[in-house]
Motif scaffolding. Structure first.
Motif, PDB file in Angstrom:
ATOM      1  N   LEU A   1       1.195  -1.163   0.190  1.00 59.05           N
ATOM      2  CA  LEU A   1      -0.185  -0.714  -0.226  1.00 59.05           C
ATOM      3  C   LEU A   1       0.882   1.256   0.056  1.00 59.05           C
ATOM      4  O   LEU A   1       1.851   1.204   0.352  1.00 59.05           O
ATOM      5  N   VAL A  27      -1.363   6.763  -0.884  1.00 59.66           N
ATOM      6  CA  VAL A  27      -2.644   6.077  -0.765  1.00 59.66           C
ATOM      7  C   VAL A  27      -3.092   5.877   0.852  1.00 59.66           C
ATOM      8  O   VAL A  27      -4.525   6.155   0.990  1.00 59.66           O
ATOM      9  N   ARG A  78      -9.648   5.727   3.392  1.00 60.62           N
ATOM     10  CA  ARG A  78      -9.227   5.889   2.476  1.00 60.62           C
ATOM     11  C   ARG A  78      -8.762   3.699   2.291  1.00 60.62           C
ATOM     12  O   ARG A  78      -8.934   2.833   2.040  1.00 60.62           O
ATOM     13  N   LEU A 112      -9.371   0.280   1.787  1.00 58.86           N
ATOM     14  CA  LEU A 112      -9.260  -0.728   0.910  1.00 58.86           C
ATOM     15  C   LEU A 112      -8.496  -2.281   2.222  1.00 58.86           C
ATOM     16  O   LEU A 112      -8.367  -3.059   1.438  1.00 58.86           O
ATOM     17  N   GLU A 134     -11.101  -3.897   1.535  1.00 59.93           N
ATOM     18  CA  GLU A 134     -11.488  -4.649   0.234  1.00 59.93           C
ATOM     19  C   GLU A 134     -10.329  -6.126   0.304  1.00 59.93           C
ATOM     20  O   GLU A 134     -10.637  -7.169  -0.543  1.00 59.93           O
ATOM     21  N   VAL A 156       0.215  -0.782  -5.448  1.00 56.86           N
ATOM     22  CA  VAL A 156      -1.382   0.206  -4.617  1.00 56.86           C
ATOM     23  C   VAL A 156      -0.586   1.775  -4.786  1.00 56.86           C
ATOM     24  O   VAL A 156      -0.532   1.682  -3.880  1.00 56.86           O
ATOM     25  N   GLY A 203      -5.044   2.199  -6.855  1.00 59.32           N
ATOM     26  CA  GLY A 203      -6.306   2.418  -4.884  1.00 59.32           C
ATOM     27  C   GLY A 203      -7.035   3.718  -4.848  1.00 59.32           C
ATOM     28  O   GLY A 203      -8.444   2.954  -4.172  1.00 59.32           O
ATOM     29  N   LEU A 217      -9.069  -2.660  -6.248  1.00 61.14           N
ATOM     30  CA  LEU A 217      -7.978  -3.685  -5.716  1.00 61.14           C
ATOM     31  C   LEU A 217      -9.029  -5.356  -5.635  1.00 61.14           C
ATOM     32  O   LEU A 217      -8.277  -6.161  -5.865  1.00 61.14           O
TER      33      LEU A 217
END
Ligand code: IP8
Length: 256
Positions: free
Chosen positions: A6, A10, A24, A28, A31, A168, A234, A240
């Protein structure tokens, strides 16, 4: 297992010192959890690392006394981000433990020397996800230096032999130029040694090109005959997750 980085762009706002992109990052991590895929996460430092590290040239190693306090501050801030990441993962039911690279490894002239991998391995074998990150690490030659999340990705790839590697970021993939400033920039859907040769011969050696090439080189180094390495955006919700579920998404794939 899929190894995921990551990026700092991001999970933080890179322009504002120590600004965690909580919403965010939660999305992520959600996800990742929803995909049901076994993963290991490495993260960048974003504005918890780069702002101060740059101001005090920590990446150049020890040169002057004022860097000492700055190096310890950058490490403190990077650990703070590590805690925010492991808290986010724990909150959604992923047993994660943040592992500062400097607590297991030293560097030798900027290269990480992964000679004590037992703590990280043992955690993974127990079902705890070791989450490591870009940080200040002691260096046998330079005193200290910056170990990037990308360097840790290479260490973790060697250690755990993931089936796939995913970076990402905040762009759709690798471009021939900086897509944020150059309207002619084109998305490179597949990176091979051949693509790398083209980019190096047709672009100026400026920062952006250097960044793109550096990323391509790192991605290609991490590919082997059985695994590819993907760069995905991302900031687009669901992308993702779709990638982890094996769906076709906009991204750049590096292949051996
Ligand atoms: O964010 C850099 O790691 P990266 C680490 O992965 C620091 O480039 C502390 C600047």
């Amino acid at each position: 297992m899929i190894l995921i980085k990551l990026g700092g762009s991001v999970i933080t706002d890179k322009t504002q010192y120590k600004t965690f992109a909580r919403e965010r990052t939660e999305r992520l991590c959600g996800e990742i959890a929803e995909s049901g895929v076994k993963t290991i996460i490495v993260h960048g430092a974003g504005s918890y690392g780069h702002v101060l590290a740059k101001e005090y040239s920590i990446q150049d190693g020890y040169e002057r006394p004022e860097q000492i306090e700055a190096a310890s501050r950058v490490h403190h801030d990077a650990m703070e981000l590590g805690m925010l990441m492991s808290q986010t993962l724990l909150d959604i039911g992923i047993p994660a433990a943040s592992v500062a690279p400097g607590s297991c490894f030293v560097m030798d002239d900027g290269r990480i020397a992964p000679d004590n991998t037992e703590p990280i391995r043992a955690m993974y074998e127990m079902g705890i996800m070791p989450v490591t990150f870009g940080d200040v690490v002691m260096d046998r030659k330079k005193g200290f230096g910056i170990c990037s999340g990308d360097q840790m990705m290479e260490v973790m790839a060697d250690l755990f032999n993931p089936e796939r590697i995913v970076f990402v970021s905040d762009i759709d993939g690798l471009y021939t130029a900086n897509p944020k400033t150059d309207p002619d920039a084109e998305l490179i859907e597949e990176v091979t040694e051949e693509t790398l040769r083209k980019v190096s011969s047709t672009s100026n050696v400026d920062d952006v090109t250097g960044g793109v090439r550096g990323k391509m080189e790192a991605m290609l180094r991490m590919c082997n005959d059985d695994r590819d390495c993907v760069l995905v955006n991302g900031t687009v919700p669901g992308r993702l997750l779709a990638l982890l579920k094996g769906e076709e998404v906009t991204c750049t794939v590096a292949r051996k």
